[in-house]
Design an enzyme around this catalytic site. Structure first.
Site, PDB file in Angstrom:
ATOM      1  N   GLU A  22       0.825  -1.220   0.000  1.00  0.00           N
ATOM      2  CA  GLU A  22       0.000   0.000   0.000  1.00  0.00           C
ATOM      3  C   GLU A  22       0.856   1.266   0.000  1.00  0.00           C
ATOM      4  O   GLU A  22       2.040   1.230   0.348  1.00  0.00           O
ATOM      5  CB  GLU A  22      -0.941   0.001   1.197  1.00  0.00           C
ATOM      6  N   LYS A  83      -5.592  10.431   0.853  1.00  0.00           N
ATOM      7  CA  LYS A  83      -5.713   9.077   1.415  1.00  0.00           C
ATOM      8  C   LYS A  83      -6.956   8.425   0.798  1.00  0.00           C
ATOM      9  O   LYS A  83      -8.041   8.986   0.862  1.00  0.00           O
ATOM     10  CB  LYS A  83      -5.833   9.198   2.939  1.00  0.00           C
ATOM     11  N   VAL A 103      -5.412   0.073   3.188  1.00  0.00           N
ATOM     12  CA  VAL A 103      -5.588  -1.379   3.070  1.00  0.00           C
ATOM     13  C   VAL A 103      -6.807  -1.655   2.181  1.00  0.00           C
ATOM     14  O   VAL A 103      -6.733  -2.445   1.228  1.00  0.00           O
ATOM     15  CB  VAL A 103      -5.747  -2.044   4.461  1.00  0.00           C
ATOM     16  N   ASP A 135     -16.997   4.995  14.169  1.00  0.00           N
ATOM     17  CA  ASP A 135     -15.767   5.002  13.395  1.00  0.00           C
ATOM     18  C   ASP A 135     -15.253   3.568  13.246  1.00  0.00           C
ATOM     19  O   ASP A 135     -14.603   3.022  14.131  1.00  0.00           O
ATOM     20  CB  ASP A 135     -14.711   5.885  14.077  1.00  0.00           C
ATOM     21  N   ALA A 138     -13.079   1.155   6.810  1.00  0.00           N
ATOM     22  CA  ALA A 138     -13.560   0.452   5.617  1.00  0.00           C
ATOM     23  C   ALA A 138     -12.651  -0.732   5.267  1.00  0.00           C
ATOM     24  O   ALA A 138     -12.999  -1.543   4.412  1.00  0.00           O
ATOM     25  CB  ALA A 138     -13.655   1.423   4.444  1.00  0.00           C
ATOM     26  N   ASP A 139     -11.497  -0.848   5.948  1.00  0.00           N
ATOM     27  CA  ASP A 139     -10.646  -2.039   5.749  1.00  0.00           C
ATOM     28  C   ASP A 139     -11.441  -3.297   6.107  1.00  0.00           C
ATOM     29  O   ASP A 139     -11.272  -4.346   5.484  1.00  0.00           O
ATOM     30  CB  ASP A 139      -9.415  -1.989   6.664  1.00  0.00           C
ATOM     31  N   LYS A 156      -3.447  -2.100  15.644  1.00  0.00           N
ATOM     32  CA  LYS A 156      -2.915  -1.276  16.728  1.00  0.00           C
ATOM     33  C   LYS A 156      -3.902  -1.154  17.851  1.00  0.00           C
ATOM     34  O   LYS A 156      -5.100  -1.082  17.614  1.00  0.00           O
ATOM     35  CB  LYS A 156      -2.700   0.135  16.192  1.00  0.00           C
TER      36      LYS A 156
END
Ligand code: PSU
Ligand code: MN
Length: 305
Positions: A22, A83, A103, A135, A138-139, A156
């Site tokens: 990516e 992004k 991603v 939140d 969308a990955d 993370k």
């Protein structure tokens, strides 16, 4: 709309192993010059392990599958690079802007190009307090629908890892631990949560991928590969740093796509750059493992086993 480098085109046409990479990690995940150095070292690592790297991004109305050194430099240095997740993909492409794919964005492009293995740092997920803010990266929805195996060092702990794993289960995304039983949390090898399945060889992972897709079970896989022991950070220490970063994001009212880059930068500042070294180490390790999985998948796929 797809534009390939010669190296990637040749590999895909000849059924040779290819690993997608990516660009958000370059443009929005690391500072210059570490971002360009890492991007180049990761490509080298993939070649050294028998696969061809395909770093993916959007430029001049084209989905680039593989980038030249000059293009990589652009992603590493130009602050106006956007992004690009699924929501942004068509807009950035249609307007001819330059976009670094997340991603999710990279999975879309890899899926279109027929690349089955992708190496990154960490996946996005359900953010802490996501039940209030909604939140959710969308990955996760991309993993639910696009047939690509994503090799990462887990997620993370700026995220709510428990809810991230619940979301993946609901959407039928297998979370595989590569030589580990605990889901890693990016900077450290622990998270307090187990993976769904542990597999210890690239061949076993390639078999799982092939079986899943032969069954018509759409969607990706998360291949969790913990950061090498020597470069891991202490779990409790990083937890304190993350709490502080999250507090600051709240005070500054950071929302939407800015949240993840903001937190990454804060964590780097608060650890005096130590988190960046860990980040670089785990990305290289993921590239190595992804190349081996891509090679094993190719052997299986082409019957050269
Ligand atoms: N996690 C990291 N480093 C990163 C990202 C996530 O440790 O650079 C990037 C990836 O590109 C990921 C994106 O897909 O952030 C997720 O952003 P969001 O939470 O806005 O979906
Ligand atoms: Mn988000």
């Amino acid at each position: 709309m797809l534009s390939y480098t010669e190296e990637v085109k040749h590999a895909l046409e000849n059924n040779l192993p290819v690993v997608a990479l990516e660009t958000t990690i370059i443009s929005h995940g690391m500072p210059y010059p570490q971002n360009i150095e890492t991007a180049k070292r990761v490509e080298k690592m993939i070649r050294a392990n028998g696969a061809v790297p395909a770093t993916i991004g959007i430029m001049n109305g084209k989905i680039k599958i593989g980038l030249t050194e000059q293009e990589l430099q652009e992603f590493a240095t130009n602050p106006s690079v956007e992004k690009v997740s699924r929501r942004d993909f068509a807009y950035i492409l249609a307007t001819g802007k330059t976009g670094a794919t997340t991603v999710a964005g990279t999975m879309i492009a890899a899926g279109l190009a027929g690349i089955k293995v992708f190496a990154t740092g960490g996946i996005g997920g359900v953010h802490r307090e996501g039940e209030i803010t909604w939140d959710v990266s969308a990955d996760l929805t991309e993993l639910a629908q696009t047939d690509v195996a994503v090799v990462c060092a887990g997620a993370k702990s700026i995220l709510d890892i428990g809810r991230t794993l619940e979301y993946l289960e609901t959407h039928g995304v297998p979370v595989v631990g590569y030589r580990c039983g605990e889901f890693p949390s990016f900077y450290s090898r622990e998270s307090g949560y187990q993976v769904d399945f542990r597999l210890d060889t690239p061949e076993e992972i390639a078999s799982l991928m092939q079986t899943k897709w032969q069954l018509g079970l759409k969607g990706g896989l998360v291949i969790a590969n913990p950061v090498p022991e020597a470069d891991a950070l202490d779990h409790n220490e990083i937890e304190q740093v993350i709490k502080q970063a999250l507090q600051e994001a709240k005070t500054k009212n950071i929302t939407g796509k800015k949240v993840t880059p903001f937190l990454l930068e804060k964590v780097k500042q608060l650890t005096g750059g130590k988190s960046l070294e860990t980040n670089i180490s785990l990305v290289k390790h993921n590239a190595e493992v992804a190349a081996k999985i891509a090679a094993a998948f190719c052997r299986k796929h082409t019957g050269r086993i």
